[in-house]
Design a protein around this motif. Structure first.
Motif, PDB file in Angstrom:
ATOM      1  N   GLU A  13       3.390   9.946  -9.687  1.00 17.96           N
ATOM      2  CA  GLU A  13       2.666  10.182 -10.936  1.00 17.96           C
ATOM      3  C   GLU A  13       1.963  11.537 -10.903  1.00 17.96           C
ATOM      4  O   GLU A  13       1.984  12.283 -11.881  1.00 17.96           O
ATOM      5  CB  GLU A  13       1.653   9.051 -11.185  1.00 17.96           C
ATOM      6  N   GLU A  14       1.349  11.874  -9.772  1.00 19.27           N
ATOM      7  CA  GLU A  14       0.688  13.174  -9.641  1.00 19.27           C
ATOM      8  C   GLU A  14       1.707  14.306  -9.747  1.00 19.27           C
ATOM      9  O   GLU A  14       1.444  15.322 -10.395  1.00 19.27           O
ATOM     10  CB  GLU A  14      -0.083  13.257  -8.322  1.00 19.27           C
ATOM     11  N   ARG A  21       4.548  14.165 -11.374  1.00 18.59           N
ATOM     12  CA  ARG A  21       4.976  14.198 -12.765  1.00 18.59           C
ATOM     13  C   ARG A  21       3.943  14.944 -13.619  1.00 18.59           C
ATOM     14  O   ARG A  21       4.298  15.785 -14.451  1.00 18.59           O
ATOM     15  CB  ARG A  21       5.167  12.772 -13.300  1.00 18.59           C
ATOM     16  N   LYS A  22       2.660  14.660 -13.387  1.00 21.27           N
ATOM     17  CA  LYS A  22       1.600  15.346 -14.134  1.00 21.27           C
ATOM     18  C   LYS A  22       1.611  16.845 -13.849  1.00 21.27           C
ATOM     19  O   LYS A  22       1.446  17.651 -14.768  1.00 21.27           O
ATOM     20  CB  LYS A  22       0.229  14.764 -13.775  1.00 21.27           C
ATOM     21  N   GLN A  75       0.829  -1.207   0.000  1.00 20.64           N
ATOM     22  CA  GLN A  75       0.000   0.000   0.000  1.00 20.64           C
ATOM     23  C   GLN A  75       0.864   1.258   0.000  1.00 20.64           C
ATOM     24  O   GLN A  75       0.550   2.230  -0.688  1.00 20.64           O
ATOM     25  CB  GLN A  75      -0.949  -0.006   1.201  1.00 20.64           C
ATOM     26  N   LYS A  77       3.855   1.474  -1.278  1.00 21.20           N
ATOM     27  CA  LYS A  77       4.451   1.569  -2.612  1.00 21.20           C
ATOM     28  C   LYS A  77       3.440   2.143  -3.603  1.00 21.20           C
ATOM     29  O   LYS A  77       3.778   3.014  -4.422  1.00 21.20           O
ATOM     30  CB  LYS A  77       4.923   0.183  -3.078  1.00 21.20           C
ATOM     31  N   ILE A  78       2.206   1.675  -3.532  1.00 18.05           N
ATOM     32  CA  ILE A  78       1.155   2.180  -4.423  1.00 18.05           C
ATOM     33  C   ILE A  78       0.941   3.673  -4.179  1.00 18.05           C
ATOM     34  O   ILE A  78       0.859   4.458  -5.123  1.00 18.05           O
ATOM     35  CB  ILE A  78      -0.159   1.389  -4.232  1.00 18.05           C
ATOM     36  N   ALA A  79       0.872   4.065  -2.909  1.00 23.86           N
ATOM     37  CA  ALA A  79       0.678   5.480  -2.572  1.00 23.86           C
ATOM     38  C   ALA A  79       1.855   6.316  -3.063  1.00 23.86           C
ATOM     39  O   ALA A  79       1.669   7.421  -3.589  1.00 23.86           O
ATOM     40  CB  ALA A  79       0.494   5.638  -1.066  1.00 23.86           C
ATOM     41  N   SER A  80       3.063   5.787  -2.913  1.00 25.11           N
ATOM     42  CA  SER A  80       4.257   6.492  -3.362  1.00 25.11           C
ATOM     43  C   SER A  80       4.256   6.653  -4.879  1.00 25.11           C
ATOM     44  O   SER A  80       4.567   7.724  -5.406  1.00 25.11           O
ATOM     45  CB  SER A  80       5.494   5.724  -2.901  1.00 25.11           C
ATOM     46  N   GLU A  81       3.905   5.581  -5.591  1.00 22.98           N
ATOM     47  CA  GLU A  81       3.840   5.640  -7.049  1.00 22.98           C
ATOM     48  C   GLU A  81       2.771   6.628  -7.504  1.00 22.98           C
ATOM     49  O   GLU A  81       2.967   7.377  -8.459  1.00 22.98           O
ATOM     50  CB  GLU A  81       3.567   4.252  -7.629  1.00 22.98           C
ATOM     51  N   LYS A  82       1.642   6.629  -6.810  1.00 21.03           N
ATOM     52  CA  LYS A  82       0.556   7.557  -7.155  1.00 21.03           C
ATOM     53  C   LYS A  82       1.008   8.996  -6.935  1.00 21.03           C
ATOM     54  O   LYS A  82       0.770   9.861  -7.781  1.00 21.03           O
ATOM     55  CB  LYS A  82      -0.680   7.251  -6.300  1.00 21.03           C
ATOM     56  N   ALA A  83       1.673   9.256  -5.824  1.00 21.38           N
ATOM     57  CA  ALA A  83       2.180  10.605  -5.538  1.00 21.38           C
ATOM     58  C   ALA A  83       3.208  11.027  -6.582  1.00 21.38           C
ATOM     59  O   ALA A  83       3.201  12.173  -7.043  1.00 21.38           O
ATOM     60  CB  ALA A  83       2.785  10.654  -4.131  1.00 21.38           C
TER      61      ALA A  83
END
Length: 181
Positions: free
Chosen positions: A127-128, A130-131, A117, A119-125
Protein backbone atom coordinates in the motif's frame (compact mmCIF):
# COMPACT_ATOMS: atom_id res chain seq x y z
CA UNK A 1 24.36 -41.28 35.96
CA UNK A 2 26.42 -39.90 38.84
CA UNK A 3 25.25 -40.36 42.42
CA UNK A 4 24.95 -36.57 42.76
CA UNK A 5 22.49 -36.57 39.85
CA UNK A 6 20.57 -39.50 41.40
CA UNK A 7 20.28 -37.55 44.66
CA UNK A 8 19.09 -34.44 42.81
CA UNK A 9 16.46 -36.52 40.99
CA UNK A 10 15.11 -37.73 44.34
CA UNK A 11 15.18 -34.37 46.11
CA UNK A 12 14.12 -31.95 43.36
CA UNK A 13 10.44 -31.05 43.11
CA UNK A 14 9.35 -31.32 39.47
CA UNK A 15 6.11 -30.12 37.84
CA UNK A 16 3.24 -32.61 37.54
CA UNK A 17 3.63 -32.62 33.72
CA UNK A 18 6.99 -34.36 34.11
CA UNK A 19 5.24 -37.54 35.26
CA UNK A 20 3.59 -37.87 31.82
CA UNK A 21 5.54 -39.84 29.24
CA UNK A 22 6.28 -38.57 25.76
CA UNK A 23 6.64 -40.95 22.82
CA UNK A 24 9.24 -39.23 20.64
CA UNK A 25 8.12 -41.29 17.63
CA UNK A 26 4.93 -39.20 17.66
CA UNK A 27 6.84 -35.91 17.83
CA UNK A 28 8.21 -33.93 14.89
CA UNK A 29 11.65 -33.43 16.44
CA UNK A 30 12.87 -31.12 13.66
CA UNK A 31 10.24 -28.53 14.58
CA UNK A 32 11.19 -28.81 18.24
CA UNK A 33 14.90 -28.52 17.42
CA UNK A 34 14.35 -25.09 15.92
CA UNK A 35 12.46 -23.98 19.03
CA UNK A 36 15.08 -25.50 21.37
CA UNK A 37 18.00 -23.83 19.56
CA UNK A 38 16.23 -20.48 19.57
CA UNK A 39 15.19 -20.68 23.21
CA UNK A 40 18.60 -21.80 24.50
CA UNK A 41 20.30 -19.05 22.47
CA UNK A 42 17.83 -16.54 23.90
CA UNK A 43 18.51 -17.68 27.48
CA UNK A 44 22.30 -17.74 27.08
CA UNK A 45 22.50 -14.61 24.95
CA UNK A 46 24.37 -16.47 22.23
CA UNK A 47 24.25 -19.76 20.37
CA UNK A 48 25.86 -22.60 22.34
CA UNK A 49 26.10 -25.74 20.20
CA UNK A 50 27.18 -27.91 23.15
CA UNK A 51 24.08 -27.17 25.22
CA UNK A 52 21.79 -27.36 22.19
CA UNK A 53 23.25 -30.74 21.12
CA UNK A 54 23.01 -32.04 24.70
CA UNK A 55 19.29 -31.29 24.61
CA UNK A 56 18.82 -32.77 21.11
CA UNK A 57 20.72 -35.95 22.04
CA UNK A 58 18.67 -36.43 25.17
CA UNK A 59 15.38 -36.14 23.29
CA UNK A 60 16.49 -38.33 20.38
CA UNK A 61 18.42 -40.86 22.46
CA UNK A 62 15.42 -42.86 23.54
CA UNK A 63 11.78 -43.31 22.60
CA UNK A 64 10.63 -42.06 26.03
CA UNK A 65 13.12 -39.46 27.29
CA UNK A 66 13.20 -38.47 30.96
CA UNK A 67 12.72 -34.70 31.24
CA UNK A 68 13.78 -34.78 34.90
CA UNK A 69 17.21 -36.10 33.93
CA UNK A 70 17.49 -33.46 31.20
CA UNK A 71 16.65 -30.72 33.70
CA UNK A 72 19.40 -31.95 36.05
CA UNK A 73 21.89 -32.05 33.14
CA UNK A 74 20.99 -28.56 31.90
CA UNK A 75 21.07 -26.86 35.30
CA UNK A 76 24.80 -26.13 35.10
CA UNK A 77 24.30 -24.36 31.78
CA UNK A 78 20.94 -22.59 32.06
CA UNK A 79 21.01 -21.87 35.82
CA UNK A 80 17.78 -20.24 37.04
CA UNK A 81 16.12 -20.61 33.62
CA UNK A 82 16.48 -24.41 33.53
CA UNK A 83 13.20 -25.31 35.25
CA UNK A 84 11.07 -22.96 33.12
CA UNK A 85 12.85 -24.07 29.92
CA UNK A 86 12.28 -27.76 30.70
CA UNK A 87 8.65 -27.21 31.69
CA UNK A 88 7.97 -25.31 28.45
CA UNK A 89 9.84 -27.95 26.41
CA UNK A 90 7.91 -30.80 28.02
CA UNK A 91 4.59 -29.00 27.51
CA UNK A 92 5.46 -28.66 23.82
CA UNK A 93 6.44 -32.34 23.60
CA UNK A 94 3.17 -33.43 25.24
CA UNK A 95 1.23 -31.21 22.85
CA UNK A 96 3.20 -32.49 19.84
CA UNK A 97 2.56 -36.15 20.56
CA UNK A 98 -1.20 -35.51 20.63
CA UNK A 99 -1.13 -33.72 17.27
CA UNK A 100 -1.30 -35.92 14.13
CA UNK A 101 1.53 -33.92 12.50
CA UNK A 102 3.66 -34.19 15.64
CA UNK A 103 3.84 -30.41 15.94
CA UNK A 104 2.85 -28.63 19.17
CA UNK A 105 -0.33 -26.62 18.71
CA UNK A 106 1.36 -23.72 20.51
CA UNK A 107 4.03 -23.56 17.80
CA UNK A 108 1.37 -23.89 15.10
CA UNK A 109 -0.51 -20.96 16.61
CA UNK A 110 2.71 -18.96 16.88
CA UNK A 111 3.52 -19.75 13.23
CA UNK A 112 0.00 -18.74 12.15
CA UNK A 113 0.36 -15.47 14.04
CA UNK A 114 3.79 -14.90 12.47
CA UNK A 115 2.36 -15.53 8.98
CA UNK A 116 -0.56 -13.18 9.64
CA UNK A 117 1.85 -10.48 10.83
CA UNK A 118 4.04 -11.02 7.76
CA UNK A 119 0.97 -10.74 5.51
CA UNK A 120 -0.13 -7.52 7.22
CA UNK A 121 3.38 -6.07 6.91
CA UNK A 122 3.52 -7.11 3.25
CA UNK A 123 0.13 -5.55 2.52
CA UNK A 124 1.17 -2.36 4.32
CA UNK A 125 4.41 -2.18 2.32
CA UNK A 126 2.48 -2.75 -0.92
CA UNK A 127 0.00 0.00 0.00
CA UNK A 128 2.85 2.40 0.82
CA UNK A 129 4.52 1.58 -2.50
CA UNK A 130 1.22 2.14 -4.33
CA UNK A 131 0.80 5.53 -2.61
CA UNK A 132 4.38 6.51 -3.52
CA UNK A 133 3.78 5.55 -7.15
CA UNK A 134 0.54 7.56 -7.20
CA UNK A 135 2.29 10.56 -5.65
CA UNK A 136 5.03 10.27 -8.27
CA UNK A 137 2.39 10.13 -11.05
CA UNK A 138 0.65 13.25 -9.66
CA UNK A 139 3.99 15.04 -9.37
CA UNK A 140 4.94 14.01 -12.92
CA UNK A 141 1.58 15.28 -14.27
CA UNK A 142 2.03 18.58 -12.41
CA UNK A 143 5.57 18.93 -13.76
CA UNK A 144 4.35 18.16 -17.29
CA UNK A 145 1.62 20.76 -16.90
CA UNK A 146 4.10 23.41 -15.66
CA UNK A 147 6.49 22.58 -18.50
CA UNK A 148 3.68 22.83 -21.04
CA UNK A 149 2.62 26.25 -19.68
CA UNK A 150 6.23 27.44 -19.87
CA UNK A 151 6.52 26.21 -23.46
CA UNK A 152 3.23 27.93 -24.34
CA UNK A 153 4.46 31.21 -22.86
CA UNK A 154 7.77 31.03 -24.68
CA UNK A 155 6.23 30.55 -28.16
CA UNK A 156 6.47 33.80 -30.25
CA UNK A 157 3.06 35.43 -30.68
CA UNK A 158 2.02 37.24 -33.86
CA UNK A 159 1.93 41.06 -33.61
CA UNK A 160 -1.16 43.07 -34.40
CA UNK A 161 0.30 44.03 -37.75
CA UNK A 162 0.46 40.36 -38.72
CA UNK A 163 4.20 39.95 -38.49
CA UNK A 164 5.37 36.86 -36.65
CA UNK A 165 8.11 38.32 -34.47
CA UNK A 166 8.88 37.83 -30.87
CA UNK A 167 9.15 40.98 -28.78
CA UNK A 168 10.76 39.24 -25.82
CA UNK A 169 7.77 39.65 -23.48
CA UNK A 170 5.88 36.65 -22.22
CA UNK A 171 2.20 36.78 -22.95
CA UNK A 172 -0.75 35.00 -21.45
CA UNK A 173 -4.32 34.67 -22.71
CA UNK A 174 -6.93 37.02 -21.29
CA UNK A 175 -10.44 35.96 -20.33
CA UNK A 176 -11.47 35.83 -24.03
CA UNK A 177 -8.50 33.72 -25.09
CA UNK A 178 -6.68 36.73 -26.61
CA UNK A 179 -2.99 36.98 -25.89
CA UNK A 180 -1.91 40.00 -23.90
CA UNK A 181 1.66 41.13 -23.31
Amino acid sequence: MASVDQKLLRTTKFPAEFSQKVDMQKVNVEVLKKWIAGKISEILGSEDDVVIELCFNHLEGTRHPNIKVLQIQLTGFLDKDTASFCKELWTLCLSAQSNPQGVPKELLEAKKLELIQEKIASEKAAEEARKRREQERVRDRELDSVRQRERDRAVPQPKQDGRDTYDGALSAPDAHGERIA
